[in-house]
Design a protein around this motif. Structure first.
Motif, PDB file in Angstrom:
ATOM      1  N   LYS A  16      -6.608 -22.061  10.022  1.00 58.98           N
ATOM      2  CA  LYS A  16      -6.679 -20.771   9.345  1.00 58.98           C
ATOM      3  C   LYS A  16      -5.459 -20.604   8.432  1.00 58.98           C
ATOM      4  CE  LYS A  16      -8.863 -18.742  13.438  1.00 58.98           C
ATOM      5  NZ  LYS A  16      -8.751 -19.965  14.270  1.00 58.98           N
ATOM      6  N   ASN A  17      -5.720 -20.244   7.200  1.00 62.36           N
ATOM      7  CA  ASN A  17      -4.643 -19.888   6.270  1.00 62.36           C
ATOM      8  C   ASN A  17      -3.624 -21.013   6.076  1.00 62.36           C
ATOM      9  OD1 ASN A  17      -5.718 -17.208   6.019  1.00 62.36           O
ATOM     10  ND2 ASN A  17      -4.762 -16.715   7.988  1.00 62.36           N
ATOM     11  N   ILE A  18      -4.102 -22.250   6.113  1.00 60.01           N
ATOM     12  CA  ILE A  18      -3.241 -23.402   5.858  1.00 60.01           C
ATOM     13  C   ILE A  18      -3.650 -24.019   4.522  1.00 60.01           C
ATOM     14  CG2 ILE A  18      -2.475 -25.663   6.677  1.00 60.01           C
ATOM     15  CD1 ILE A  18      -1.613 -23.483   8.550  1.00 60.01           C
ATOM     16  N   ASP A  19      -2.681 -24.197   3.627  1.00 55.78           N
ATOM     17  CA  ASP A  19      -2.932 -24.836   2.338  1.00 55.78           C
ATOM     18  C   ASP A  19      -2.795 -26.343   2.517  1.00 55.78           C
ATOM     19  OD1 ASP A  19      -3.124 -25.721  -0.249  1.00 55.78           O
ATOM     20  OD2 ASP A  19      -1.264 -24.768  -0.944  1.00 55.78           O
ATOM     21  N   LEU A  20      -3.914 -27.042   2.651  1.00 56.81           N
ATOM     22  CA  LEU A  20      -3.888 -28.477   2.915  1.00 56.81           C
ATOM     23  C   LEU A  20      -3.249 -29.253   1.770  1.00 56.81           C
ATOM     24  CD1 LEU A  20      -7.458 -28.969   4.445  1.00 56.81           C
ATOM     25  CD2 LEU A  20      -5.301 -28.491   5.635  1.00 56.81           C
ATOM     26  N   ASN A  21      -3.367 -28.754   0.560  1.00 57.58           N
ATOM     27  CA  ASN A  21      -2.778 -29.437  -0.599  1.00 57.58           C
ATOM     28  C   ASN A  21      -1.256 -29.530  -0.506  1.00 57.58           C
ATOM     29  OD1 ASN A  21      -5.259 -29.879  -1.921  1.00 57.58           O
ATOM     30  ND2 ASN A  21      -5.237 -27.792  -2.750  1.00 57.58           N
TER      31      ASN A  21
END
Length: 221
Positions: A16-21
């Protein structure tokens, strides 16, 4: 927020709410795993304790598993470079650690987390093998397998087992943003090889964080 008990086996969730980039550059600077044949597995490893927003990186140490849980590399003191400091200090890395900590709901000040950053490569007809040791346990209390990226690949089906000689009780192909939380004392796990998804000239990869949890002040009842 979860509270893990002795009945807990596994759960397949979404981050949740993690920017994988935000993790992409750090996976580009991994180094080959010298303990497997070939150059398809890249890896770094560090240990931490404490709250996610004030995470304490523990002194560099070798990674050792018992032969009883890893027939291939067990009882070998494996040396991996630490996670890069830019990654450890990054907001999204701390958010990832907080999400795992919140899910398992352990006491972070009395828990040791091992963070394995792993990229598996494949090219043309050359497959990449995420789990050369086969169906196994990691030898910890809890684990979180976090899929960060899949690029031009097929395969990598993740399987969970109650009996390593039996049929899987759960299987899936993890997509970026998927996380599998698992009781490492109760279940075994495995991930099938990856293959390039298109032409022989394509280089594919799969990026994951595997987070191991050692509970010294057991909130697992």
């Amino acid at each position: 927020m979860s509270f893990v008990t002795s009945e807990f086996t596994f759960s397949h969730e979404r981050l949740k709410n993690i920017d994988l980039n935000a993790f992409s550059d750090s996976f580009k600077v991994l180094v080959p795993d010298q303990y497997v044949e070939g150059n398809y597995r890249l890896r770094r490893y560090s240990q931490f304790t404490g709250q996610a927003d004030s995470l304490k990186k523990l002194p560099h140490s070798r990674f050792v598993q018992s032969k009883s849980v890893n027939y291939l590399s067990g009882d070998i003191q494996r040396e991996y470079p630490d996670l890069e400091s830019d990654l450890v200090e990054a907001t999204q890395f701390k958010a990832l650690i907080k999400e795992v900590s919140d899910y398992f709901c352990f006491n972070p000040d009395k828990t040791v987390l091992g963070v394995h950053q792993i990229r598996i490569l494949c090219s043309g007809s050359d497959e990449g093998v995420p789990v050369p040791e086969g169906i196994h346990q990691d030898g910890f209390d809890l684990i979180a397998i976090c899929c960060i990226a899949r690029h031009d690949i097929e395969g990598a089906e993740t399987q969970l087992f109650q009996d390593p000689d039996g049929e899987p009780i759960y299987k899936c192909i993890m997509q970026p943003g998927d996380v599998i939380y698992c009781n490492d004392r109760k279940l075994y796990h495995y991930t099938a090889p990856i293959h390039a998804s298109s032409s022989a000239n394509v280089n594919g990869y799969r990026d994951v964080f595997v987070i191991t949890v050692s509970l010294s002040d057991a909130r697992v009842k």
